[in-house]
Design an enzyme around this catalytic site. Sequence first.
Site, PDB file in Angstrom:
ATOM      1  N   GLU A  66      92.708  -1.693 100.506  1.00 46.49           N
ATOM      2  CA  GLU A  66      93.047  -2.563 101.627  1.00 46.49           C
ATOM      3  C   GLU A  66      94.171  -3.540 101.295  1.00 46.49           C
ATOM      4  O   GLU A  66      95.013  -3.852 102.149  1.00 46.49           O
ATOM      5  CB  GLU A  66      91.812  -3.335 102.098  1.00 46.49           C
ATOM      6  CG  GLU A  66      90.738  -2.464 102.737  1.00 46.49           C
ATOM      7  CD  GLU A  66      89.819  -1.800 101.713  1.00 46.49           C
ATOM      8  OE1 GLU A  66      88.965  -1.002 102.134  1.00 46.49           O
ATOM      9  OE2 GLU A  66      89.955  -2.106 100.498  1.00 46.49           O
ATOM     10  N   PHE A  91      86.322  -5.636 105.013  1.00 49.96           N
ATOM     11  CA  PHE A  91      87.369  -5.402 104.005  1.00 49.96           C
ATOM     12  C   PHE A  91      88.756  -5.841 104.477  1.00 49.96           C
ATOM     13  O   PHE A  91      89.647  -6.048 103.655  1.00 49.96           O
ATOM     14  CB  PHE A  91      87.429  -3.910 103.653  1.00 49.96           C
ATOM     15  CG  PHE A  91      86.084  -3.292 103.406  1.00 49.96           C
ATOM     16  CD1 PHE A  91      85.176  -3.889 102.551  1.00 49.96           C
ATOM     17  CD2 PHE A  91      85.716  -2.114 104.041  1.00 49.96           C
ATOM     18  CE1 PHE A  91      83.932  -3.324 102.323  1.00 49.96           C
ATOM     19  CE2 PHE A  91      84.470  -1.541 103.825  1.00 49.96           C
ATOM     20  CZ  PHE A  91      83.572  -2.149 102.963  1.00 49.96           C
TER      21      PHE A  91
END
Length: 323
Positions: A66, A91
Amino acid sequence: MNLYLNDIDGDLAKDTNRAGFGRGLLKAGQKDPRVVALCADLTESTNVHLFAQEFPERFVEVGIAEQNMVTVAAGLAAMGKIPFASSYAAFNPGRNWEQIKTTAAINDQPVKVIGAHAGLHTGPDGATHQMLEDIALMRVMPNMTVIVPGDAIEAEKVALALAADDTGPGYVRLCREAIPILTTEKTPFEIGKAYVYTPGKDLTLISTGVLTYQALLAAEMLYKDGIDVEVIHCPTIKPLDAVTILHSIQKTGLVMTLEEAQIAGGLGGAVAELLSEELPTKLKRLGVRDRYGESGKPEELLNLHGLTAKHIVLSVHELVRSR
């Protein structure tokens, strides 16, 4: 209701707002070749697969990375693209807040951060995946627009609006489960605007996201009790529509906020800050009160945290009596 809403007394169709956002992203890509999409190994879950299937050359699957995803997105934005970076909210921004800040927000790049599976509607996945702090995290970030659509149709409009607004970064909060479709294609949506869904004179109830449905149900119940509630749907948390909110509260003199997130720093916090400077007013905030989520069905969790229409009605009665 005067904004082309569906009749909540009827049997409303349901859809996930992430599905609506996915359809909107596809349409945005069809309109503007600058629109690109990125995902962190959750393409179908976040409904970016529709875009990826039609525009594979404009889609980047970064894998479970991410931090790298938003950094790549910021680079694409610097080169003139309008990137949408998607993952679960736990996330994105939960894991990559610093990269969003340093590569997108500080540089005021048009990176659109899509946080799916946010809030209590993530249900059985429990505390680790029920992202409840994201509104506060993103609202505090300079240059960042924060949007929480109320249903699938509005989410589709959000995607199109963000693609057209390529001047800065934005965050969109989406939920996992199918929710009632309140709006229609004719219902207005504009970034930075709040909307009076039910006019009233006794109390202003400001809600966002999936809980606007509960707010409207509560308003109908309260009307039968002789309490006339004005329901404001506030899909844009930042920038907050101060004009609409203050105009309503000047009329009613009481206000309650409703959100499926931590009340610290969220919609309730934004309204409290506004009122403390512009119009000191008695305020009650309904939301998650300084605790983590836990596993359960969405309706069980809403009941646990006092966020159903029945709980809203009780809270409104208490606030009105305190006047």
